[in-house]
Design a protein around this motif. Structure first.
Motif, PDB file in Angstrom:
ATOM      1  N   GLN A 167      -3.133   3.829  -3.272  1.00 29.22           N
ATOM      2  CA  GLN A 167      -4.024   4.487  -2.317  1.00 29.22           C
ATOM      3  C   GLN A 167      -5.437   3.918  -2.339  1.00 29.22           C
ATOM      4  O   GLN A 167      -6.214   4.177  -1.425  1.00 29.22           O
ATOM      5  CB  GLN A 167      -4.054   5.991  -2.567  1.00 29.22           C
ATOM      6  N   GLU A 168      -5.770   3.137  -3.353  1.00 27.75           N
ATOM      7  CA  GLU A 168      -7.086   2.513  -3.414  1.00 27.75           C
ATOM      8  C   GLU A 168      -7.223   1.363  -2.412  1.00 27.75           C
ATOM      9  O   GLU A 168      -8.325   0.897  -2.143  1.00 27.75           O
ATOM     10  CB  GLU A 168      -7.353   1.984  -4.826  1.00 27.75           C
ATOM     11  N   SER A 215       0.817  -1.212   0.000  1.00 27.75           N
ATOM     12  CA  SER A 215       0.000   0.000   0.000  1.00 27.75           C
ATOM     13  C   SER A 215       0.853   1.265   0.000  1.00 27.75           C
ATOM     14  O   SER A 215       0.330   2.362  -0.113  1.00 27.75           O
ATOM     15  CB  SER A 215      -0.921   0.008   1.217  1.00 27.75           C
ATOM     16  N   ARG A 216       2.163   1.081   0.162  1.00 31.52           N
ATOM     17  CA  ARG A 216       3.131   2.177   0.187  1.00 31.52           C
ATOM     18  C   ARG A 216       2.930   3.137   1.358  1.00 31.52           C
ATOM     19  O   ARG A 216       3.315   4.295   1.282  1.00 31.52           O
ATOM     20  CB  ARG A 216       3.157   2.912  -1.149  1.00 31.52           C
ATOM     21  N   LEU A 217       2.303   2.664   2.422  1.00 34.02           N
ATOM     22  CA  LEU A 217       2.244   3.448   3.658  1.00 34.02           C
ATOM     23  C   LEU A 217       3.640   3.492   4.288  1.00 34.02           C
ATOM     24  O   LEU A 217       4.041   4.490   4.869  1.00 34.02           O
ATOM     25  CB  LEU A 217       1.242   2.842   4.638  1.00 34.02           C
ATOM     26  N   ILE A 218       4.366   2.377   4.181  1.00 34.27           N
ATOM     27  CA  ILE A 218       5.765   2.293   4.596  1.00 34.27           C
ATOM     28  C   ILE A 218       6.526   1.684   3.420  1.00 34.27           C
ATOM     29  O   ILE A 218       6.098   0.677   2.862  1.00 34.27           O
ATOM     30  CB  ILE A 218       5.920   1.435   5.877  1.00 34.27           C
ATOM     31  N   LYS A 219       7.639   2.317   3.046  1.00 34.63           N
ATOM     32  CA  LYS A 219       8.304   1.952   1.793  1.00 34.63           C
ATOM     33  C   LYS A 219       8.914   0.546   1.757  1.00 34.63           C
ATOM     34  O   LYS A 219       8.894  -0.112   0.734  1.00 34.63           O
ATOM     35  CB  LYS A 219       9.387   2.977   1.469  1.00 34.63           C
ATOM     36  N   THR A 246      -0.162  -7.559  -5.734  1.00 35.88           N
ATOM     37  CA  THR A 246       0.654  -6.530  -6.391  1.00 35.88           C
ATOM     38  C   THR A 246      -0.253  -5.377  -6.788  1.00 35.88           C
ATOM     39  O   THR A 246      -1.450  -5.565  -7.031  1.00 35.88           O
ATOM     40  CB  THR A 246       1.346  -7.076  -7.665  1.00 35.88           C
ATOM     41  N   VAL A 247       0.342  -4.191  -6.849  1.00 38.23           N
ATOM     42  CA  VAL A 247      -0.437  -3.016  -7.212  1.00 38.23           C
ATOM     43  C   VAL A 247       0.511  -1.977  -7.806  1.00 38.23           C
ATOM     44  O   VAL A 247       1.673  -1.893  -7.419  1.00 38.23           O
ATOM     45  CB  VAL A 247      -1.198  -2.462  -5.975  1.00 38.23           C
TER      46      VAL A 247
END
Length: 86
Positions: free
Chosen positions: A73-74, A10-14, A66-67
């Motif tokens: 952000q979805e 989710s890329r909240l934490i890299k 995977t995204v």
């Protein structure tokens, strides 16, 4: 899905290793309970993550293996962001 993997996708934490460290420090809760990196998350779960002087509360909207970067952000919905500390 594991908490550390969700935070990375989710890329909240890299990075997943950083997500594990944050969880091990006790800075993440799932539905009000202390979370470990290996904790399982599900759609509808509420995560509270403490980033320094900020507390971010999100709700998990979707789980994917995977995204793409612009679709990350979805996977979640920010419920609230608040400053904490002094």
């Amino acid at each position: 899905m594991r908490l550390d993997k969700f935070l990375k996708i989710s890329r909240l934490i890299k990075r997943r290793t950083l997500a594990k460290e944050v969880a091990d420090q006790g800075r993440i809760t799932i539905n009000g309970k202390q979370a470990k990196a290996s904790s399982n998350v599900a759609i509808g779960d509420e995560l509270a993550i403490r980033f320094g002087q900020k507390l971010v509360t999100i709700e998990i909207a979707a789980l994917r293996e995977t995204v793409k970067k612009d679709e990350a952000q979805e996977l979640y919905k920010v419920i609230k962001e608040e400053k904490i500390g002094n």
